[in-house]
Structures are given as C-alpha cells and as structure tokens.
Motif scaffolding. Structure first.
Motif, short mmCIF file in Angstrom:
data_model
loop_
_atom_site.label_atom_id
_atom_site.label_comp_id
_atom_site.label_asym_id
_atom_site.label_seq_id
_atom_site.Cartn_x
_atom_site.Cartn_y
_atom_site.Cartn_z
N HIS A 9 0.84 -1.20 0.00
CA HIS A 9 0.00 0.00 0.00
C HIS A 9 0.87 1.25 0.00
O HIS A 9 0.61 2.21 -0.74
N ILE A 10 1.93 1.25 0.83
CA ILE A 10 2.85 2.38 0.91
C ILE A 10 3.56 2.59 -0.42
O ILE A 10 3.64 3.71 -0.94
N ILE A 11 4.09 1.50 -1.00
CA ILE A 11 4.81 1.59 -2.27
C ILE A 11 3.87 2.09 -3.38
O ILE A 11 4.25 2.92 -4.21
N SER A 12 2.64 1.60 -3.37
CA SER A 12 1.66 2.04 -4.38
C SER A 12 1.38 3.53 -4.27
O SER A 12 1.31 4.23 -5.28
N ILE A 22 4.09 13.16 -14.10
CA ILE A 22 4.49 12.70 -15.44
C ILE A 22 3.29 12.81 -16.37
O ILE A 22 2.19 12.32 -16.05
N ALA A 23 3.47 13.43 -17.51
CA ALA A 23 2.36 13.68 -18.44
C ALA A 23 1.81 12.38 -19.03
O ALA A 23 0.60 12.21 -19.16
N VAL A 24 2.70 11.47 -19.41
CA VAL A 24 2.29 10.22 -20.04
C VAL A 24 2.91 9.06 -19.27
O VAL A 24 4.13 9.02 -19.06
N ALA A 31 5.72 0.32 -14.01
CA ALA A 31 6.42 -0.82 -13.42
C ALA A 31 7.82 -0.43 -12.96
O ALA A 31 8.29 -0.86 -11.90
N SER A 32 8.49 0.40 -13.75
CA SER A 32 9.84 0.83 -13.41
C SER A 32 9.85 1.65 -12.12
O SER A 32 10.68 1.45 -11.24
N ILE A 33 8.88 2.59 -12.02
CA ILE A 33 8.81 3.44 -10.82
C ILE A 33 8.42 2.61 -9.61
O ILE A 33 8.99 2.76 -8.52
N PHE A 34 7.46 1.69 -9.79
CA PHE A 34 7.04 0.83 -8.68
C PHE A 34 8.22 -0.01 -8.18
O PHE A 34 8.45 -0.14 -6.98
N SER A 35 8.99 -0.57 -9.13
CA SER A 35 10.14 -1.40 -8.76
C SER A 35 11.18 -0.58 -8.00
O SER A 35 11.82 -1.08 -7.06
N LYS A 36 11.36 0.68 -8.41
CA LYS A 36 12.31 1.56 -7.73
C LYS A 36 11.94 1.74 -6.27
O LYS A 36 12.78 1.59 -5.37
N TYR A 37 10.67 2.05 -6.00
CA TYR A 37 10.23 2.25 -4.62
C TYR A 37 10.25 0.95 -3.83
O TYR A 37 10.58 0.93 -2.64
#
Length: 273
Positions: A9-12, A22-24, A31-37
């Motif tokens: 929940h926190i990562i989401s 981010i515009a698009v 997935a890349s941003i989620f994996s980073k966090y």
C-alpha cells in the motif's frame, strides 16, 4: 492488513504520487517506478501474478458489496415510494408513519454508501471522485460554478518518511488533513501528500489564502512527536480563482505554479523537519 499488504500500500501510494508529475505513463514506466520504490523498501516482488489476482479479487469483492448495497437501497426506495403513494391516496396515517421510518433508515444507508465511495480511507477527507462529481459539469472536465481552488503540498514529507517511517508519515497526513478541516471547507486528498480546498465564490481569493496562511502558522508552531524525538510539519500552498466553464486541469496547473513559488519562499525560512 498484513505487513506485506501495508508495505505494498505504501509503495503504491509513493508510485501514484510520483507519476502525478508525469504527463504520459505507460505500463512499463509505472512498473519501473514501482520497482524503484519497492527496492528502496527492500521489498522483492515475487509471485506477482498471485498478488495481482488477490488484489483484483479483493477490489471486485468490495465493488460487488457496494453494488449489492446500492441495489438493496434502490429496491427499498421503490417499495417505500409505492407505500407512500398508497398511504397518501388512502390517508393511512399508520402506513405513512411506517414509510417515514423506512425512509430515515434508507437515508442512513445512503450516507454510508456515499462515505465509502467519496472518502479517502486514511484521512477521511474527500477524494478525487467526490471533487469530480460535486464540482464538475457533465463533461467531467470543467467547473459548474465559479470559486477559488487552493492546492496544498506538504514540505519535506519524504524526509518524514525516511527519518521516522511510513506509519508516522501516515499520521502526519491525518494530522494535516484535520488541521485543514479547521478552515470549515471541504478538504480533498488529491494525491499522496497533496490536498485541495475549494472555496465558494462568496469567499474572495485573498481571504482564502489568508485562511491557509493562518492554518500553516498554527501547524508550524506545533511540535510533533515520533518515538523519542520531535519534529515539525509544514506545507506550501497556491490558489487561483476560476470561473464556470474553466477546466479543472488548467486551474490546478495555475494553482500548482503559485504553490511552487510559495514553496521556494517557505523553504528559505523552514530548512527541514
């Protein structure tokens, strides 16, 4: 909620807050941003298919419950209306009294439904759907009536999470939301650590901004406690007046620019938490 569920929940929330800028956003970007966090939290996402299936089943179950309750309320409303028409025609006071009691109970159920649909689970502020359904025209993009929109963004919120943990971060969000509610206006949680307050047209923008300034000074004067240490919270804000027909997206963009100007100034004064 299990530890893993809380962490997801926190990562989401962190991911959603990040992609707001981010515009698009494509699935790969998300997935890349989620994996980073996830990596920052030391979380390895294994059995993603099983996790996704569980989340989907849970969300579908919640949606089914809401639909079921809404259907039940609609049927009850129909029955009560039929009884009311019959009671009026026959002047049956006992039946009218029964309809009144049913209607009062139905109103309570409808209020519960509205809260489930329109309230942010953490802060009990209103959510984006409430904002859209309440203030926007049928096009879902432009305002129905004029007013003033103020956007609020917490300062150093990542530092709060990094220093004291996300449980304390959540408590700070609840604290800020409750302080903002002292404005006597409806408070909307728009994103991770972003809130919006919309003032009716009867409140001039100078008055609205003065209200936020006073609330901020009150928050800055308070010391918050986390474990054995204390820290301070603060926020930046920016407002803009809008007219009926103005686009929500453009109004928020204008308020956002004013907010960032305010953030530059307030961070000269407040160097951290």
């Amino acid at each position: 909620m299990s530890h893993n569920d809380k962490l997801l929940h926190i990562i989401s929330n962190e991911t959603k807050s990040s992609i707001d800028q981010i515009a698009v956003v494509t699935p790969t970007v998300y997935a890349s941003i989620f994996s980073k966090y996830a990596s920052e939290h030391g979380e390895e996402i294994e059995n993603e298919d099983a996790i996704s299936q569980n989340i989907l089943q849970s969300e579908c179950s919640n949606l089914t419950d809401l639909q079921s309750q809404a259907s039940k309320s609609a049927i009850q409303l129909s029955d009560s209306t039929t009884k009311a028409i019959s009671a009026i025609k026959t002047k049956d006071e006992a039946l009218l009294s029964e309809v009144l009691e049913e209607t009062q109970n139905l109103r309570a159920e409808i209020e519960k439904l509205k809260e489930a649909v329109y309230k942010d689970e953490l802060t009990h502020s209103y959510n984006r759907k409430w904002l859209h359904d309440t203030y926007l025209s049928e096009d879902r993009e432009s305002f129905q009536n004029p007013g003033t929109l103020v956007i609020i963004d917490l300062n150093y919120f990542k530092e709060v999470n990094d220093t004291h943990g996300h449980i304390i971060g959540d408590k700070v969000l609840v604290f800020i939301a409750n302080e903002l509610k002292k404005s006597k206006q409806k408070v909307i949680r728009y994103g991770g650590d972003e809130f919006i307050i919309i003032f009716e047209n009867s409140t001039k923008i100078d008055k609205a901004l003065d209200t936020l300034h006073q609330l901020r000074e009150g928050i800055i004067s308070k010391k918050l406690k986390a474990h054995n240490t204390t820290f301070r919270a603060s926020f930046s804000f920016g407002g803009v007046s809008f007219q009926a027909g103005d686009l929500l997206s453009e109004t928020i963009e204008s308020a956002d620019k004013n907010m960032y100007e305010d953030k530059v100034q307030i961070k000269k004064r407040i160097k951290g938490i």
